[in-house]
Design a protein around this motif. Structure first.
Motif, PDB file in Angstrom:
ATOM      1  N   PHE A 197       0.907  -1.076   0.118  1.00 35.55           N
ATOM      2  CA  PHE A 197      -0.226   0.082   0.010  1.00 35.55           C
ATOM      3  C   PHE A 197       1.098   1.150  -0.026  1.00 35.55           C
ATOM      4  O   PHE A 197       1.795   1.496   0.994  1.00 35.55           O
ATOM      5  N   GLY A 198       0.787   2.634  -0.815  1.00 29.00           N
ATOM      6  CA  GLY A 198       1.319   3.546  -0.926  1.00 29.00           C
ATOM      7  C   GLY A 198       0.305   4.597  -0.643  1.00 29.00           C
ATOM      8  O   GLY A 198      -0.731   4.400   0.488  1.00 29.00           O
ATOM      9  N   ILE A 199       0.768   6.070  -0.267  1.00 27.27           N
ATOM     10  CA  ILE A 199      -0.437   7.234  -0.092  1.00 27.27           C
ATOM     11  C   ILE A 199       0.070   8.111  -1.329  1.00 27.27           C
ATOM     12  O   ILE A 199       1.074   7.560  -1.185  1.00 27.27           O
ATOM     13  N   CYS A 200      -0.868   8.939  -1.102  1.00 25.56           N
ATOM     14  CA  CYS A 200      -0.895   9.686  -1.634  1.00 25.56           C
ATOM     15  C   CYS A 200      -1.406  11.405  -1.041  1.00 25.56           C
ATOM     16  O   CYS A 200      -1.770  10.823  -0.238  1.00 25.56           O
ATOM     17  N   GLN A 201      -0.436  11.940  -1.004  1.00 23.83           N
ATOM     18  CA  GLN A 201       0.061  13.299   0.223  1.00 23.83           C
ATOM     19  C   GLN A 201      -0.425  14.145  -1.020  1.00 23.83           C
ATOM     20  O   GLN A 201       1.293  13.911  -1.844  1.00 23.83           O
ATOM     21  N   TRP A 202      -0.633  15.768  -1.685  1.00 26.71           N
ATOM     22  CA  TRP A 202      -0.728  16.561  -1.613  1.00 26.71           C
ATOM     23  C   TRP A 202       0.564  17.582  -0.908  1.00 26.71           C
ATOM     24  O   TRP A 202      -0.412  17.866  -0.712  1.00 26.71           O
ATOM     25  N   PHE A 203       1.394  17.959  -1.565  1.00 23.64           N
ATOM     26  CA  PHE A 203       1.979  19.621  -0.871  1.00 23.64           C
ATOM     27  C   PHE A 203       1.990  20.849  -1.602  1.00 23.64           C
ATOM     28  O   PHE A 203       2.407  20.674  -3.023  1.00 23.64           O
ATOM     29  N   HIS A 204       1.197  21.726  -0.724  1.00 23.07           N
ATOM     30  CA  HIS A 204       1.338  22.673  -1.325  1.00 23.07           C
ATOM     31  C   HIS A 204       2.588  23.480  -1.727  1.00 23.07           C
ATOM     32  O   HIS A 204       3.847  23.080  -0.976  1.00 23.07           O
ATOM     33  N   PHE A 205       2.493  24.673  -2.347  1.00 24.68           N
ATOM     34  CA  PHE A 205       3.470  25.703  -2.200  1.00 24.68           C
ATOM     35  C   PHE A 205       4.212  26.159  -1.215  1.00 24.68           C
ATOM     36  O   PHE A 205       3.154  27.039   0.085  1.00 24.68           O
ATOM     37  N   GLU A 206       5.464  25.781  -1.009  1.00 26.02           N
ATOM     38  CA  GLU A 206       6.103  25.980   0.723  1.00 26.02           C
ATOM     39  C   GLU A 206       5.098  25.134   1.428  1.00 26.02           C
ATOM     40  O   GLU A 206       5.067  25.800   3.068  1.00 26.02           O
ATOM     41  N   ASP A 207       4.935  23.597   1.575  1.00 24.27           N
ATOM     42  CA  ASP A 207       3.940  23.551   2.890  1.00 24.27           C
ATOM     43  C   ASP A 207       4.893  22.602   3.551  1.00 24.27           C
ATOM     44  O   ASP A 207       5.853  22.145   3.588  1.00 24.27           O
ATOM     45  N   HIS A 208       5.003  23.126   4.767  1.00 24.79           N
ATOM     46  CA  HIS A 208       5.585  23.338   6.137  1.00 24.79           C
ATOM     47  C   HIS A 208       4.947  22.083   7.010  1.00 24.79           C
ATOM     48  O   HIS A 208       6.376  21.268   7.439  1.00 24.79           O
ATOM     49  N   ARG A 209       4.334  21.104   6.257  1.00 22.83           N
ATOM     50  CA  ARG A 209       4.314  19.786   6.727  1.00 22.83           C
ATOM     51  C   ARG A 209       5.857  18.300   5.309  1.00 22.83           C
ATOM     52  O   ARG A 209       5.453  17.115   5.943  1.00 22.83           O
ATOM     53  N   LEU A 210       6.297  19.213   4.785  1.00 22.00           N
ATOM     54  CA  LEU A 210       6.862  17.853   4.112  1.00 22.00           C
ATOM     55  C   LEU A 210       7.878  17.093   4.675  1.00 22.00           C
ATOM     56  O   LEU A 210       7.724  16.076   4.835  1.00 22.00           O
ATOM     57  N   GLU A 211       8.878  17.754   5.547  1.00 24.09           N
ATOM     58  CA  GLU A 211       9.457  17.575   6.358  1.00 24.09           C
ATOM     59  C   GLU A 211       9.176  16.081   7.841  1.00 24.09           C
ATOM     60  O   GLU A 211       9.094  14.474   7.465  1.00 24.09           O
ATOM     61  N   PRO A 212       7.903  16.845   8.505  1.00 30.27           N
ATOM     62  CA  PRO A 212       7.519  15.637   8.992  1.00 30.27           C
ATOM     63  C   PRO A 212       6.453  14.334   8.700  1.00 30.27           C
ATOM     64  O   PRO A 212       6.317  13.047   9.028  1.00 30.27           O
ATOM     65  N   ALA A 213       6.092  14.529   7.163  1.00 27.57           N
ATOM     66  CA  ALA A 213       5.706  14.267   6.732  1.00 27.57           C
ATOM     67  C   ALA A 213       6.978  12.594   5.580  1.00 27.57           C
ATOM     68  O   ALA A 213       6.702  11.162   5.744  1.00 27.57           O
ATOM     69  N   VAL A 214       8.066  13.234   5.450  1.00 29.49           N
ATOM     70  CA  VAL A 214       8.856  12.081   5.632  1.00 29.49           C
ATOM     71  C   VAL A 214       9.300  10.990   6.287  1.00 29.49           C
ATOM     72  O   VAL A 214       9.330  10.020   6.173  1.00 29.49           O
ATOM     73  N   GLU A 215       8.795  11.746   7.647  1.00 35.41           N
ATOM     74  CA  GLU A 215       9.178  11.011   8.653  1.00 35.41           C
ATOM     75  C   GLU A 215       8.245  10.136   9.013  1.00 35.41           C
ATOM     76  O   GLU A 215       8.778   8.692   9.321  1.00 35.41           O
ATOM     77  N   TRP A 216       7.420  10.253   9.274  1.00 33.18           N
ATOM     78  CA  TRP A 216       6.021   9.675   8.921  1.00 33.18           C
ATOM     79  C   TRP A 216       6.017   8.253   8.384  1.00 33.18           C
ATOM     80  O   TRP A 216       5.673   7.021   8.540  1.00 33.18           O
ATOM     81  N   LEU A 217       5.932   8.729   6.804  1.00 27.91           N
ATOM     82  CA  LEU A 217       6.201   8.016   5.754  1.00 27.91           C
ATOM     83  C   LEU A 217       7.167   6.570   5.992  1.00 27.91           C
ATOM     84  O   LEU A 217       6.814   5.560   5.495  1.00 27.91           O
ATOM     85  N   ARG A 218       8.283   6.792   6.747  1.00 24.68           N
ATOM     86  CA  ARG A 218       9.404   6.065   7.263  1.00 24.68           C
ATOM     87  C   ARG A 218       9.027   5.085   7.606  1.00 24.68           C
ATOM     88  O   ARG A 218       9.038   3.918   8.370  1.00 24.68           O
ATOM     89  N   LYS A 219       8.777   5.719   8.987  1.00 26.67           N
ATOM     90  CA  LYS A 219       7.786   5.239   9.947  1.00 26.67           C
ATOM     91  C   LYS A 219       6.358   4.150   9.744  1.00 26.67           C
ATOM     92  O   LYS A 219       6.315   2.533  10.396  1.00 26.67           O
TER      93      LYS A 219
END
Length: 294
Positions: A197-219
């Motif tokens: 299973f994958g995830i679909c996550q849209w990142f808006h321009f200058e999205d503040h969630r980018l780095e924490p999203a990467v950590e969660w995807l790894r987890k």
């Protein structure tokens, strides 16, 4: 970094494609044919996918097929939200896939499937596990929508807005994480179905969630991620810097990247859902993104 590209998002949904500008999808069809051929020429190893249908509609796909839209594509995609917006039962997922398979020989991908926690987190928890039971091993790709809830201060990408009634507000509760990043009940089950299973996550321009999203995807053990590169954002100041930052952060994942959203200055109407005045410019954008990131 990029394993697949998708041409547009939900082209048979008026929230993403203006039917008044292009009621028979003639411009859309020509645009996708041009872009798919250009991407194939630039990088023949990239999987090319038709933007996910929402609703799942065999007549729409047949219309595109007759116009040759699928000739340079490798897969078609569908989106489904049976516990929120679609008028069918969650247990009909295999039937919905079979309907599309009956009108095309291309593989069918599910690039958005999700369930909101608008009413209760338990609904999403049940829905995720049932969806996984129905789709695991049935299709080549499944991307759950989404990782994060949409921030309430933002707007959902829809033409209907509050005219949808409570349906509009479901857009804000599709994540397995709350807006602040705390997990919901379904999150504890997600790693049971990764990496399939994958995830679909849209990142808006200058999205503040980018780095924490990467950590969660790894987890969560996610390997396959679907996101987007916006043609409209590409014309912003510092767009290339943001795109570079985002793609660098996501380079460890197998990416399906959606190219969509018309810049207002390039549309027949000044709106991101409009067909472009010049379809070659969309194809050029797709090729530029391939050169830079694939």
């Amino acid at each position: 970094m990029i394993e697949a590209v998708k041409f547009w998002n939900e082209p048979n949904n008026k929230s993403h494609w203006d039917f008044e500008v292009d009621p028979e999808w003639h411009i859309f069809s020509d645009m996708v044919k041009l872009a798919a051929n250009a991407v194939k020429t630039e990088n023949p190893g990239i999987t090319r996918v038709l933007g996910g249908m929402s609703p799942i509609d065999t007549a729409f796909l047949q219309r595109l097929k007759e116009r040759g839209t699928l000739d340079d594509l490798d897969a078609v995609a569908v989106h489904g939200f049976p516990l929120d917006w679609n008028h069918w039962n969650i247990n009909e997922w295999p039937d919905k896939i079979a309907e599309i398979e009956a009108v095309t020989d291309l593989p069918v991908w599910v690039t958005e499937v999700g369930i909101s926690t608008f009413g209760a987190e338990e609904v999403q928890e049940f829905g995720f596990r049932r969806t996984a039971e129905l789709l695991s091993g049935r299709v080549d790709r499944v991307h759950w929508y989404s990782l994060y809830d949409l921030p309430k201060a933002w707007e959902a990408t829809t033409r209907h807005r509050e005219a949808e009634g409570s349906s509009y507000y479901r857009h804000f509760y599709m994540g397995i994480l709350h807006e602040d990043g705390t997990p919901k009940l379904a999150a504890k089950h997600f790693s049971d179905y990764t990496p399939e299973f994958g995830i679909c996550q849209w990142f808006h321009f200058e999205d503040h969630r980018l780095e924490p999203a990467v950590e969660w995807l790894r987890k969560l053990g996610v390997k396959r991620l679907r996101t987007g590169l916006s043609w409209a954002d590409y014309l912003r100041p510092d767009a290339t810097r943001w795109f570079d930052k985002m793609m660098k952060a996501l380079e460890e994942f197998d990416l399906t990247v959606t190219f969509c959203f018309t810049p207002e200055s390039k549309g027949i109407r000044p709106h991101h859902t409009s067909a472009p005045q010049n379809i070659q410019e969309y194809a050029d954008f797709c090729v530029e993104m391939m050169k830079r990131y694939a």
